[in-house]
Write an enzyme that holds these catalytic residues in place. Structure first.
Site, PDB file in Angstrom:
ATOM      1  N   GLY A 143      41.881  -4.541  36.228  1.00  0.00           N
ATOM      2  CA  GLY A 143      40.998  -3.971  35.219  1.00  0.00           C
ATOM      3  C   GLY A 143      40.661  -5.009  34.161  1.00  0.00           C
ATOM      4  O   GLY A 143      39.809  -5.872  34.353  1.00  0.00           O
ATOM      5  N   GLY A 144      41.362  -4.937  33.027  1.00  0.00           N
ATOM      6  CA  GLY A 144      41.067  -5.777  31.867  1.00  0.00           C
ATOM      7  C   GLY A 144      40.823  -7.249  32.193  1.00  0.00           C
ATOM      8  O   GLY A 144      39.819  -7.838  31.767  1.00  0.00           O
ATOM      9  N   GLY A 183      46.426  -0.727  31.843  1.00  0.00           N
ATOM     10  CA  GLY A 183      45.883  -0.962  30.505  1.00  0.00           C
ATOM     11  C   GLY A 183      46.931  -0.963  29.409  1.00  0.00           C
ATOM     12  O   GLY A 183      46.595  -0.913  28.228  1.00  0.00           O
ATOM     13  N   GLU A 193      42.373   7.288  36.232  1.00  0.00           N
ATOM     14  CA  GLU A 193      41.527   7.728  35.107  1.00  0.00           C
ATOM     15  C   GLU A 193      40.613   8.871  35.539  1.00  0.00           C
ATOM     16  O   GLU A 193      40.291   9.760  34.750  1.00  0.00           O
ATOM     17  CB  GLU A 193      40.740   6.526  34.559  1.00  0.00           C
ATOM     18  N   SER A 243      47.831  -3.920  34.794  1.00  0.00           N
ATOM     19  CA  SER A 243      48.113  -5.080  33.939  1.00  0.00           C
ATOM     20  C   SER A 243      48.386  -6.355  34.737  1.00  0.00           C
ATOM     21  O   SER A 243      49.244  -7.152  34.348  1.00  0.00           O
ATOM     22  CB  SER A 243      49.263  -4.772  32.973  1.00  0.00           C
ATOM     23  N   GLU A 253      48.731   1.959  41.963  1.00  0.00           N
ATOM     24  CA  GLU A 253      48.550   1.692  40.532  1.00  0.00           C
ATOM     25  C   GLU A 253      49.446   2.642  39.745  1.00  0.00           C
ATOM     26  O   GLU A 253      49.060   3.787  39.486  1.00  0.00           O
ATOM     27  CB  GLU A 253      47.090   1.923  40.127  1.00  0.00           C
ATOM     28  N   TRP A 309      35.619  -3.055  36.766  1.00  0.00           N
ATOM     29  CA  TRP A 309      35.070  -3.281  35.423  1.00  0.00           C
ATOM     30  C   TRP A 309      35.114  -2.030  34.561  1.00  0.00           C
ATOM     31  O   TRP A 309      34.855  -2.088  33.358  1.00  0.00           O
ATOM     32  CB  TRP A 309      33.621  -3.801  35.538  1.00  0.00           C
ATOM     33  N   LYS A 310      35.408  -0.892  35.154  1.00  0.00           N
ATOM     34  CA  LYS A 310      35.457   0.384  34.417  1.00  0.00           C
ATOM     35  C   LYS A 310      34.168   0.566  33.615  1.00  0.00           C
ATOM     36  O   LYS A 310      33.118   0.110  34.041  1.00  0.00           O
ATOM     37  CB  LYS A 310      36.733   0.459  33.558  1.00  0.00           C
ATOM     38  N   HIS A 356      41.002   7.054  41.403  1.00  0.00           N
ATOM     39  CA  HIS A 356      41.583   6.253  40.319  1.00  0.00           C
ATOM     40  C   HIS A 356      42.267   7.194  39.328  1.00  0.00           C
ATOM     41  O   HIS A 356      41.777   8.287  39.050  1.00  0.00           O
ATOM     42  CB  HIS A 356      40.500   5.426  39.615  1.00  0.00           C
TER      43      HIS A 356
HETATM   44  P1  13P Z   1      44.395  -2.978  33.949  1.00  0.00           P
HETATM   45  O1  13P Z   1      44.397  -4.227  34.799  1.00  0.00           O
HETATM   46  O2  13P Z   1      43.495  -3.084  32.766  1.00  0.00           O
HETATM   47  O3  13P Z   1      45.771  -2.520  33.634  1.00  0.00           O
HETATM   48  O4  13P Z   1      43.736  -1.834  34.861  1.00  0.00           O
HETATM   49  C1  13P Z   1      44.214  -1.633  36.142  1.00  0.00           C
HETATM   50  C2  13P Z   1      43.312  -0.681  36.824  1.00  0.00           C
HETATM   51  O5  13P Z   1      43.252   0.487  36.478  1.00  0.00           O
HETATM   52  C3  13P Z   1      42.476  -1.188  37.910  1.00  0.00           C
HETATM   53  O6  13P Z   1      41.848  -0.153  38.588  1.00  0.00           O
END
Ligand code: 13P
Length: 248
Positions: free
Chosen positions: A232-233, A172, A96, A211, A166, A10-11, A94
């Site tokens: 993620g999204g 994203g 990020e 994605s 990833e 969920w970030k 991760h």
């Molecule tokens: P997205 O699915 O938003 O591209 O993010 C992937 C992610 O970083 C999951 O940890």
């Protein structure tokens, strides 16, 4: 046979009420026999979400874990605390975290070890940037990120861990790796592990993240070495997340 795992990340999204509503909607869409589904929730909402997913098939995960056991580390959250809050999983490394918060291969390996020591399963995130891919460095980046953990914890430690590939350029951005591009890296990871420990290589779950959506999940998840997704999204919408889960 490896169990498929669909994990939401969920970030830094949602309020308490939104997190609770999302957890409830996910639980409502599951059947009793379902398994292999998890959500990685912001630290502050772990307990709120736990009270909703407890005794359901959904497992709880955190998005990071401290590289130290305890003590004067203001703002950090230890593996002991995560265990105490009901976490089964913790993401480590991760992209990020690596990009914006300075997580290094060394600190990621330390986080991995801390999580395992407390019985929290680390989900080791690895992947190359677009620049690295264009310079044909994908495999060497994967080797470097994975070997940092293997050097610190031993290859056997991966028996109690999950790997998430990833590609940074796919996170994203709406740009997904093709099923073939992802499979190529997943296979590379598994074959590399097999040279060190065949059992670990055969059994470790390797998730794809970047994605992943209901429209592309089926194809990605049909590949031999793709054992699930880190989403993620699309995991912020219960219907999309459940649809990905169903395609697995
Ligand atoms: P997205 O699915 O938003 O591209 O993010 C992937 C992610 O970083 C999951 O940890």
């Amino acid at each position: 046979m490896r169990q498929t795992l669909i994990m939401g990340n969920w970030k830094m999204n949602g309020t308490r009420a939104e997190s609770q509503a999302l957890a409830k909607a996910i639980v409502a869409g599951l059947d009793a026999g379902d398994q292999g589904i998890a959500v990685c929730v912001p630290f502050v909402y772990l307990s709120d979400v736990l009270s909703i997913i407890e005794s359901t098939p959904v497992a709880l995960g955190a998005q990071n874990v401290a590289d130290q056991e305890k003590g004067a580390y203001t703002g950090e959250i230890s593996a002991t605390m995560l265990k105490d809050c009901g976490c089964t999983y913790a993401l480590v490394g991760h992209s990020e975290r690596r990009t914006y918060y300075g997580d290094t291969d060394t600190s990621v390996a330390a986080r991995f070890c801390q999580a395992q020591k407390q019985g929290v399963t680390p989900v080791l995130c690895i992947g190359e940037t677009l620049e690295e891919r264009e310079q044909d460095k994908t495999f060497s980046v994967i080797d470097q990120q994975l070997n940092a953990v293997i050097d610190a914890a031993g290859v056997e430690a991966l028996a109690n861990a999950v790997i998430a590939y990833e590609p940074v350029w796919a996170i994203g951005t709406g740009k997904t790796a093709t099923a073939e591009q992802a499979q190529e890296v997943h296979q590379y990871i598994r074959e590399g592990l097999a040279k060190q420990n065949a059992d670990v290589a055969e059994n470790v779950q390797i998730l794809y993240g970047g994605s992943m959506k209901p429209e592309n999940a089926g194809e990605l998840l049909s590949m031999n070495d793709i054992d699930g997704g880190l989403i993620g999204g699309a995991s912020l919408d219960a219907e999309s997340f459940l649809s990905i889960y169903r395609s697995a």
